[in-house]
Design a protein around this motif. Structure first.
Motif, PDB file in Angstrom:
ATOM      1  N   ALA A  22       0.794  -1.259   0.078  1.00  0.00           N
ATOM      2  CA  ALA A  22      -0.098   0.143   0.124  1.00  0.00           C
ATOM      3  C   ALA A  22       0.912   1.344   0.084  1.00  0.00           C
ATOM      4  O   ALA A  22       0.777   2.279  -0.893  1.00  0.00           O
ATOM      5  N   THR A  38      -3.091   3.585  -2.444  1.00  0.00           N
ATOM      6  CA  THR A  38      -2.742   3.200  -0.923  1.00  0.00           C
ATOM      7  C   THR A  38      -3.784   3.115  -0.225  1.00  0.00           C
ATOM      8  O   THR A  38      -4.018   2.096   0.570  1.00  0.00           O
ATOM      9  N   LYS A  46       4.489   7.917   4.561  1.00  0.00           N
ATOM     10  CA  LYS A  46       4.424   6.952   3.283  1.00  0.00           C
ATOM     11  C   LYS A  46       5.680   6.824   2.529  1.00  0.00           C
ATOM     12  O   LYS A  46       5.966   5.776   1.859  1.00  0.00           O
TER      13      LYS A  46
END
Length: 355
Positions: free
Chosen positions: A37, A46, A123
């Motif tokens: 993801a 994601t 992320k």
């Protein structure tokens, strides 16, 4: 059974929760899906992968109850620090083994272990998340807060591993540090005590490295004094005596392990050989319930198992057993197998004849 929850939120709004009652380690499917993801360049993709992960987890009334609790108490559901701040720690004192929380607003994934924040990744930090997922057991071993000397002097390096982004190094560099540290760890003591069958007693397991073989040590209180016993295949034998507290007994055990870990690790081959022989005998006895066998055939089969055991014992006779008690060693193992056969197999054969 390693339970876990995967939570998707947007700021303070909790969107979805998935519950898993097993295999929730970072190295499992949950961790692998989260790497997939976060490594996706699209934020929308994601979130979609995390939604699909949550949707594929356990769906039942308990999962619904978890979601209701999450929406009711918020972060205190998975974060012990947050629960303490609002006075809920005494009520919600048990946290699932792992909680994986992704915030859409901040693009950040947090991993909690029994309510304690273990890792936090943005992320773009997905290479570090992959490092954790692919080397979970190694990093978990390094996280133990143990007082033995094998851990002294490496605390600063462990903190670098635990706070990878702050260390300012690449994932590969951190992994090299972790592997180097792991070579200096000879044993790890379980974090918590577990219950024991003796009254006033608890036990801890010790895993020896690199063999990963385990021994159990029992802590028992008698008249205000604490004693430590080692669980041998055939008996529990006293090792440390007359300590003023359980903590003092633990400290003495750590000191003893520091000086004898090599002996314990080498002796585990004999420990496992004995248990393997005993299991083969039990398997044979159980199979005899369903076949016709004479007493001579019965004794011959039992004797063959014992002969095989003694043959495998020969190369173990020269190993170091100095750290073990005198109740453990090759000669004692031969006597215990012989005694066990003498006491057990006559009764077993009588039962076969009466069946």
């Amino acid at each position: 059974m390693t339970r876990g929850t995967v939570i998707l939120k947007n700021g303070k709004v909790f969107i979805a929760l998935g519950y898993s009652n097993s295999d929730s380690y970072p190295s499992g499917e949950i961790g692998q899906m989260l790497v997939k993801a976060l490594s996706n360049s699209s934020d929308e993709e994601t979130v979609q992968i995390i939604r699909e992960l949550i949707g594929g987890l356990q769906k039942d009334e308990f999962s619904k109850d978890c979601m209701e609790s999450l929406r009711e108490i918020g972060e205190a559901f998975y974060n012990k620090k947050a629960a303490t701040k609002v006075g809920l720690d005494d009520v919600y004192g048990y946290y699932y083994d792992y909680s994986y929380v992704y915030d859409i607003k901040t693009r950040k994934l947090q991993i909690f272990h029994f309510g304690q924040l273990e890792y936090s990744f943005k992320k773009e930090d997905f290479p570090f998340l992959r490092l954790v997922v692919e080397n979970d057991e190694l990093l978990y071993t390094l996280s133990y807060d143990t007082k033995n000397k094998c851990f002294k002097g490496i605390d600063a390096e462990v903190k670098k591993v635990k706070r990878m982004k702050k260390a300012g190094k690449s994932p590969q560099y951190i992994l090299e540090i972790a592997k180097s540290l792991s070579e200096r760890i000879h044993y790890v003591v379980d974090e918590v005590y577990s219950s024991d069958c003796w009254p006033n007693a608890v036990q801890k397991g010790v895993t020896f490295y690199p063999s990963r073989k385990r021994l159990k040590f029992i802590f028992k209180e008698n008249y205000g004094k604490w004693n430590v016993y080692i669980q041998l295949p055939w008996v529990r034998q006293g090792l440390i005596h007359n300590c003023t507290s359980r903590k003092a007994a633990m400290n003495k055990l750590i000191a003893y392990l520091d000086g004898n870990w090599e002996s314990f690790q080498s002796g585990m081959d004999l420990y496992e050989l004995y248990e393997d022989c005993q299991q083969k005998l039990m398997n044979f006895y159980n199979a005899c319930d369903q076949i016709s066998i004479t007493k001579d055939e019965f004794n011959e089969s039992v004797g063959q198992i014992e002969k095989e055991f003694r043959g495998k014992l020969i190369p173990l006779e020269e190993l170091d057993y100095s750290g073990w008690t005198k109740a453990f060693g090759p000669d004692r193992a031969k006597k215990e197998i012989a005694n066990w056969i003498f006491m057990t197999h006559r009764h077993i054969f009588d039962c076969i004849q009466k069946a």
